[in-house]
Write a protein that holds these residues in place. Structure first.
Motif, short mmCIF file in Angstrom:
data_model
loop_
_atom_site.label_atom_id
_atom_site.label_comp_id
_atom_site.label_asym_id
_atom_site.label_seq_id
_atom_site.Cartn_x
_atom_site.Cartn_y
_atom_site.Cartn_z
N TYR A 125 -28.60 17.04 38.45
CA TYR A 125 -27.15 16.97 38.63
C TYR A 125 -26.51 15.99 37.63
N THR A 126 -27.21 14.89 37.34
CA THR A 126 -26.69 13.94 36.35
C THR A 126 -26.65 14.58 34.96
N LEU A 127 -27.70 15.28 34.60
CA LEU A 127 -27.72 15.97 33.31
C LEU A 127 -26.59 16.99 33.22
N ALA A 128 -26.39 17.75 34.28
CA ALA A 128 -25.31 18.74 34.29
C ALA A 128 -23.95 18.06 34.17
N LEU A 129 -23.77 16.96 34.90
CA LEU A 129 -22.49 16.24 34.83
C LEU A 129 -22.24 15.69 33.43
N LEU A 130 -23.28 15.21 32.77
CA LEU A 130 -23.13 14.72 31.40
C LEU A 130 -22.75 15.85 30.44
#
Length: 145
Positions: A125-130
């Motif tokens: 989810y962090t990668l997607a948000l970035l």
């Protein structure tokens, strides 16, 4: 208010719901992972609602894409940075981010250990948000040129 304007406002406003759900899901996942906490039904629902909101935003975006007066594939589309951004770059990056979200959510469902579930959600989810933030920043840069 015409259909394009309505959907544009809906897409623009719904992003805040997506953002809040994702930030909450990511923070909860990091707290669960690093704090060695159990993976609760609340965690599962938070992650699920974050994923559903992203998919809903994608569907609204697809409708907006086909209603948009900017979507005209001709010889000038790729030469104009704003048209190119909205015609190609924005939606490609968003589809990649949503694919990462979906894969992360699916992987977390298959795991049994709570820390592994939290870790997968936190990372994917962090990668997607970035990627989402990067795509939006690229759009701002395109518009400011």
């Amino acid at each position: 208010m015409n259909a394009y304007s309505f959907v544009q406002h809906l897409h623009s406003g719904f992003r805040y719901i997506v953002l809040v759900l994702f930030i909450y899901a990511i923070i909860s996942a990091f707290i669960g992972w690093l704090g060695n906490r159990p993976y609760t039904n609340g965690n599962r629902l938070t992650n699920l609602f974050a994923m559903i909101s992203a998919h809903t935003q994608l569907l609204i975006g697809i409708v907006l894409y086909f209603l948009s007066p900017l979507v005209a594939f001709n010889s000038t589309t790729m030469k104009d940075p704003i048209t190119r951004y909205f015609t190609v770059e924005h939606w490609v990056m968003m589809v990649i981010a949503i694919a990462i979200i979906t894969v992360g959510h699916s992987k977390s469902k298959k795991l049994t250990k709570a820390q592994d579930k939290h870790k997968i959600i936190a990372l994917f989810y962090t990668l997607a948000l970035l990627i989402i933030i990067g795509a939006l920043a690229a759009g701002k840069i395109s518009i400011l040129k």
